[in-house]
Design a protein around this motif. Sequence first.
Motif, PDB file in Angstrom:
ATOM      1  N   ASN A   1       0.656  -1.290   0.014  1.00  0.00           N
ATOM      2  CA  ASN A   1       0.076  -0.036   0.002  1.00  0.00           C
ATOM      3  C   ASN A   1       1.009   1.276  -0.126  1.00  0.00           C
ATOM      4  O   ASN A   1       0.457   2.164  -0.770  1.00  0.00           O
ATOM      5  CB  ASN A   1      -0.994  -0.042   1.374  1.00  0.00           C
ATOM      6  CG  ASN A   1      -0.172   0.010   2.422  1.00  0.00           C
ATOM      7  OD1 ASN A   1       0.635  -0.975   2.799  1.00  0.00           O
ATOM      8  ND2 ASN A   1      -0.476   1.119   3.381  1.00  0.00           N
ATOM      9  N   SER A   2       1.899   1.324   0.735  1.00  0.00           N
ATOM     10  CA  SER A   2       2.917   2.346   0.517  1.00  0.00           C
ATOM     11  C   SER A   2       3.526   2.507  -0.386  1.00  0.00           C
ATOM     12  O   SER A   2       3.821   3.667  -0.932  1.00  0.00           O
ATOM     13  CB  SER A   2       3.957   2.129   1.976  1.00  0.00           C
ATOM     14  OG  SER A   2       3.012   2.158   3.261  1.00  0.00           O
ATOM     15  N   PHE A   3       4.215   1.311  -1.086  1.00  0.00           N
ATOM     16  CA  PHE A   3       4.801   1.388  -2.393  1.00  0.00           C
ATOM     17  C   PHE A   3       3.788   2.072  -3.304  1.00  0.00           C
ATOM     18  O   PHE A   3       4.392   3.206  -4.256  1.00  0.00           O
ATOM     19  CB  PHE A   3       5.196   0.030  -2.869  1.00  0.00           C
ATOM     20  CG  PHE A   3       5.769   0.003  -4.089  1.00  0.00           C
ATOM     21  CD1 PHE A   3       6.966   0.310  -4.285  1.00  0.00           C
ATOM     22  CD2 PHE A   3       5.094  -0.530  -5.378  1.00  0.00           C
ATOM     23  CE1 PHE A   3       7.826   0.118  -5.534  1.00  0.00           C
ATOM     24  CE2 PHE A   3       5.735  -0.581  -6.443  1.00  0.00           C
ATOM     25  CZ  PHE A   3       6.996  -0.315  -6.735  1.00  0.00           C
ATOM     26  N   TYR A   4       2.850   1.788  -3.485  1.00  0.00           N
ATOM     27  CA  TYR A   4       1.801   2.190  -4.662  1.00  0.00           C
ATOM     28  C   TYR A   4       1.315   3.645  -4.313  1.00  0.00           C
ATOM     29  O   TYR A   4       1.199   4.533  -5.193  1.00  0.00           O
ATOM     30  CB  TYR A   4       0.335   1.492  -4.989  1.00  0.00           C
ATOM     31  CG  TYR A   4       0.935   0.129  -5.399  1.00  0.00           C
ATOM     32  CD1 TYR A   4       1.335  -0.120  -6.926  1.00  0.00           C
ATOM     33  CD2 TYR A   4       0.664  -1.178  -4.822  1.00  0.00           C
ATOM     34  CE1 TYR A   4       1.795  -1.125  -7.336  1.00  0.00           C
ATOM     35  CE2 TYR A   4       1.182  -2.172  -5.039  1.00  0.00           C
ATOM     36  CZ  TYR A   4       1.505  -2.307  -6.560  1.00  0.00           C
ATOM     37  OH  TYR A   4       2.014  -3.604  -7.276  1.00  0.00           O
ATOM     38  N   ALA A   5       1.202   3.813  -2.938  1.00  0.00           N
ATOM     39  CA  ALA A   5       0.701   5.345  -2.584  1.00  0.00           C
ATOM     40  C   ALA A   5       2.025   6.313  -2.786  1.00  0.00           C
ATOM     41  O   ALA A   5       1.779   7.376  -3.319  1.00  0.00           O
ATOM     42  CB  ALA A   5       0.473   5.338  -0.922  1.00  0.00           C
ATOM     43  N   LEU A   6       3.223   5.881  -2.795  1.00  0.00           N
ATOM     44  CA  LEU A   6       4.214   6.797  -3.350  1.00  0.00           C
ATOM     45  C   LEU A   6       4.578   7.050  -4.638  1.00  0.00           C
ATOM     46  O   LEU A   6       4.641   8.141  -5.056  1.00  0.00           O
ATOM     47  CB  LEU A   6       5.542   6.122  -2.555  1.00  0.00           C
ATOM     48  CG  LEU A   6       5.996   6.486  -1.033  1.00  0.00           C
ATOM     49  CD1 LEU A   6       7.063   5.204  -0.919  1.00  0.00           C
ATOM     50  CD2 LEU A   6       5.859   7.638  -0.800  1.00  0.00           C
ATOM     51  N   ILE A   7       4.086   5.929  -5.542  1.00  0.00           N
ATOM     52  CA  ILE A   7       3.875   6.138  -6.835  1.00  0.00           C
ATOM     53  C   ILE A   7       2.920   7.392  -7.258  1.00  0.00           C
ATOM     54  O   ILE A   7       3.270   8.022  -8.006  1.00  0.00           O
ATOM     55  CB  ILE A   7       3.686   4.816  -7.607  1.00  0.00           C
ATOM     56  CG1 ILE A   7       5.100   3.881  -7.336  1.00  0.00           C
ATOM     57  CG2 ILE A   7       3.438   5.113  -9.096  1.00  0.00           C
ATOM     58  CD1 ILE A   7       4.688   2.575  -8.358  1.00  0.00           C
TER      59      ILE A   7
END
Length: 497
Positions: free
Chosen positions: A110-116
């Motif tokens: 979730n954090s990975f895609y939120a950062l993208i």
Amino acid sequence: MSYLLLTLLLLPLVGSGLLFFWKNASSKYIALAFALAQMFLAFYMLGSFDFNPTVDAPLQYEITYPWSSYIKSSLNFGIDGMSMLMVLLTNILIPLIVLSSYNEAKGYPNSFYALILLMQFGLLGVFTSLDGLLFYIFWEVTLIPIWLIAGIWGQEDKRIKFTTKFFVYTFVGSLFMLIGLIYVYNHAASFALTDLYNADLNINEQNVIFWFIFFAFAVKLPVFPFHTWQPDTYTYSPTQGSMLLSGIMLKMAVYGVLRYLLPITPLAIGGISGEIVIILSVIGIIYGALIAMISTDSKRLIAFSSLSHVGLIVAGIFASAVVTMRTGLTFEGGQGAMIQSFAHGINVVGLFYCADILYKRFKTRDIRKMGGLAKVAPKFAILFMIILLGATGVPLTNGFIGEFILLKSVYTYNHIMAVLAGLTIILAAAYMLRFYGKAMFGKGDDSVLATTKDVSNVEFTVLASLSVFVIALGVYPQPVIEMVTSSVSFIYSSMIN
């Protein structure tokens, strides 16, 4: 129509916030849904975009809201041809970058895609800002998510060292840019873009401001010798981080040079400063290509290839700028730079994804240990070849028309420089075909090839989508040329008016 631009800016921020605070097993699907919505919105805006705006109203979808009378800055966004092309590039690539990660197990997804998505928000802010302070703020916004993506999900233990180096280089460069913008603001009494253009600066002041602002752009591009962070950061970042850095983030600097540096410091560019940048760019072209020739690490080879190709983009921009200041208006370098920026974004994202696919098959980035993949993965061999041809600038691919215009621009400036810059075409063909030949037709390990499969549905979708753009822009580049012509012409005209 300004609500469309507002939606375009806010939608990835909403998606990022949702993914950060709502832990959900379907985070990758949510991220892709937001990214696809952005892409469809960008193409909808393209459908209403005026390719031939009047001189009195060059900006479209404009938003203006004063937010600080004390420092005379405003929330001012708008789109012209240059912005539209970069908005399209961003919103085409982000869904493909998200999709490219679907076959990978990511910690804290979730954090990975939120950062993208947060990165997408910052990128769109940079490409649509019409206020110097706003441009700087969004410039900094993009730094945080890519630093975290590279540092947390990067490969091998060295990632922390190299991502920290990248952060320090970029942050220091940004501070120099802020100092330069503040100095111009003190002479313009406003951060509004038109006021910055009209600031009363003598040639000595422009020379100083030029190097302060250019330093930030030179690091981000990067331009030789400010490139030392790039190869390692590209190599040890996760594939999606390398895609974001090379495919979109460095285009912020190309855009910044055209949007801010040329109109604000034309006297400096017409003098020795412009000459120095062209020389550095040509050195970078040859240096990057020669290092790529001897590189055995697939990602490092692509990183140095990118350095070489970006050098040609910068050389073309400044060659036209110098000629404009000395003999009269010629904007083909800026035109070629925008076209090539779009093409380079497509190609380099494709190359990094191909390198990732090769790594997953052979469990190594060393191209000397690859081979024979064409026998067991014919679909991949074809798609890889299409993207590689685009990256080498073969006619009827997307890399040709921009490269041709850029070389013509450099030739107009100086014949010898054009010959040296043109080496990028020959050397690119040499190292790219060496890379392809080793991986596809070299002697491979039969035991590895026996268990190797062709591209998955996800991999095929990403590579096929990129291949469509490689061919479409190569066969019919006219829409992109028309899109950027009026805005680039305005930028170069403002240098002599």
